[in-house]
Design a protein around this motif. Sequence first.
Motif, PDB file in Angstrom:
ATOM      1  N   ALA B 119       0.834  -1.207   0.000  1.00  0.00           N
ATOM      2  CA  ALA B 119       0.000   0.000   0.000  1.00  0.00           C
ATOM      3  C   ALA B 119       0.869   1.259   0.000  1.00  0.00           C
ATOM      4  O   ALA B 119       0.627   2.201  -0.774  1.00  0.00           O
ATOM      5  N   ILE B 120       1.891   1.270   0.844  1.00  0.00           N
ATOM      6  CA  ILE B 120       2.769   2.454   0.931  1.00  0.00           C
ATOM      7  C   ILE B 120       3.526   2.640  -0.390  1.00  0.00           C
ATOM      8  O   ILE B 120       3.643   3.750  -0.907  1.00  0.00           O
ATOM      9  N   TYR B 140      -3.345   3.256  -2.501  1.00  0.00           N
ATOM     10  CA  TYR B 140      -3.058   2.729  -1.159  1.00  0.00           C
ATOM     11  C   TYR B 140      -4.072   1.644  -0.784  1.00  0.00           C
ATOM     12  O   TYR B 140      -3.702   0.540  -0.349  1.00  0.00           O
ATOM     13  N   THR B 141      -5.342   1.950  -0.981  1.00  0.00           N
ATOM     14  CA  THR B 141      -6.389   0.993  -0.593  1.00  0.00           C
ATOM     15  C   THR B 141      -6.285  -0.287  -1.424  1.00  0.00           C
ATOM     16  O   THR B 141      -6.446  -1.394  -0.896  1.00  0.00           O
ATOM     17  N   ALA B 142      -6.005  -0.130  -2.713  1.00  0.00           N
ATOM     18  CA  ALA B 142      -5.844  -1.313  -3.571  1.00  0.00           C
ATOM     19  C   ALA B 142      -4.652  -2.144  -3.109  1.00  0.00           C
ATOM     20  O   ALA B 142      -4.688  -3.376  -3.149  1.00  0.00           O
ATOM     21  N   GLY B 143      -3.613  -1.459  -2.628  1.00  0.00           N
ATOM     22  CA  GLY B 143      -2.435  -2.165  -2.103  1.00  0.00           C
ATOM     23  C   GLY B 143      -2.788  -3.004  -0.883  1.00  0.00           C
ATOM     24  O   GLY B 143      -2.336  -4.145  -0.738  1.00  0.00           O
ATOM     25  N   ALA B 198     -12.732  -0.499  -9.390  1.00  0.00           N
ATOM     26  CA  ALA B 198     -11.268  -0.387  -9.481  1.00  0.00           C
ATOM     27  C   ALA B 198     -10.603  -1.468  -8.627  1.00  0.00           C
ATOM     28  O   ALA B 198      -9.607  -2.078  -9.037  1.00  0.00           O
ATOM     29  N   MET B 199     -11.154  -1.700  -7.423  1.00  0.00           N
ATOM     30  CA  MET B 199     -10.558  -2.695  -6.519  1.00  0.00           C
ATOM     31  C   MET B 199     -10.695  -4.104  -7.116  1.00  0.00           C
ATOM     32  O   MET B 199      -9.759  -4.900  -7.089  1.00  0.00           O
ATOM     33  N   ILE B 222       0.575  -0.189 -11.268  1.00  0.00           N
ATOM     34  CA  ILE B 222       1.137   0.323 -10.008  1.00  0.00           C
ATOM     35  C   ILE B 222       1.091  -0.756  -8.927  1.00  0.00           C
ATOM     36  O   ILE B 222       2.077  -0.997  -8.217  1.00  0.00           O
ATOM     37  N   ILE B 223      -0.024  -1.443  -8.795  1.00  0.00           N
ATOM     38  CA  ILE B 223      -0.134  -2.491  -7.764  1.00  0.00           C
ATOM     39  C   ILE B 223       0.785  -3.669  -8.118  1.00  0.00           C
ATOM     40  O   ILE B 223       1.425  -4.255  -7.245  1.00  0.00           O
TER      41      ILE B 223
END
Lengths: 165, 295
Positions: B119-120, B140-143, B198-199, B222-223
């Motif tokens: 997330a970070i 962040y939330t997806a991470g 998105a999630m 990105i994830i």
Amino acid sequence: MGKSIILGVGDFGATAETNGILKTYALGSCVAVMILDKKTRCVSMAHVALPESSISPSKAMSLPGYFADTAIPALFEAMKRATGGVLSPANDLIVKMCGGANVSDTNNTFNIGKRNALALKKTLWKYGLAPRADDTGGNFSRTVALYQATGIVEISSPGKENWKI
Amino acid sequence: MSQDNYKKIEKQIDTIPPLSPVTSQLLAIISEPNHSLQDVVTVVETDAILTSIVLKTVNSAAYGLKDTVETAVDAIRFLGDSMVAGLAIKREKSGISDAPLTGYLADADASWAHSLKTAIAARYFAKRFSNGKVREGVAYTAGILHDIGKSLLSSLLPAESFQSINDSEFLELEEQLLGINHAEAGFMLAYKWSLPKAMCEVIRWHHEPSKAAEEFKTLAYIIHLADITAMMSGSGTGIDTMRHSIDSEYKKFITVDERGLELAFFEIQLEYNQTFKAIQACFDSSKSVKSEEVK
């Protein structure tokens, strides 16, 4: 069994205590570099995360173990502290290193494991040193324990039998 | 997929407690581009336990703030709304972000540590490398959520078979052993929970980002990279650590060079050290948090 010192990412430490153990967990692209002094029986380890301190010189002053170029002199100092100021010349020092795993990236940007291992060898060379045992690369993580009593490094990885260097 | 395993996973999904309404609302709010801090504060304040977790975290020694933060609004302003959503997910009864992944031969804390590091890293990459295409809170939330499928597969993985694994891609190994990979299993759960689109997309495609819908592709890359970054920097989830390859097409979506990535690694690690300590201290002192919820 002696006292274990656990080192996190960017940490470094040394021990001359009989049966002391230096240990670090889950090296991915990071490299554990270890120096053993044959004369004083002092051993040291740094969990190096990145090749060059020039990306953040001010922080590298307080966190030298993170970077290949600052970790080696930091280990020398730590070994002197552990022995009351004694560090043998290069030909009485044994260097071992492991970690530096890689994920395949054809752009090379993410090959930090390889860059870490190379940068450490370059720095060691400056001090007249080279790794006697080198267990770097591959695509798996490693947990590493260095035993002061024997100088043996034991490596474990999930799903594999332990091995030694 | 083998019919047996499919049924087992479906059955497991049925037994997993649903997300609390507060967590669902927070995830929905963060997915909205025009949400305000007050939207998040209003939801958090309806939940006394979450409010106390947020206050304990912000006041933990790891942040070393001079004055005690006393209100939810100040705490959320300091921590950021996505981190508050992360705390809400960690507090969930399902244990979906911090379940022990014994089937993956992972240490007890590995799952949460990996989610948090990812997330970070994802927020950092969104801010510095996505050319403004991905919002930091969503990244962040997806991470935090990307690996929810692992807790579904963990109990089905035959750990004894790992002694003979070669260096193959772990996603393929999951498919060989179980007929499904953790990304697809995670998607099944995300769909059941009605998580924002998105999630659902990034949970499903975080190892194969080129397959994500066009509008979520940059987020998926990105994830993808944040997940691998977490593994490289010592926060993996056991047996599969470093056994996923990078889709080199990321260069089309993310602008990053070697030096930029190395600085990212360093700054992500420092932020992670601080945040992990703050959250750990809070949850250690609130061992009853989840059991209180169950009552």
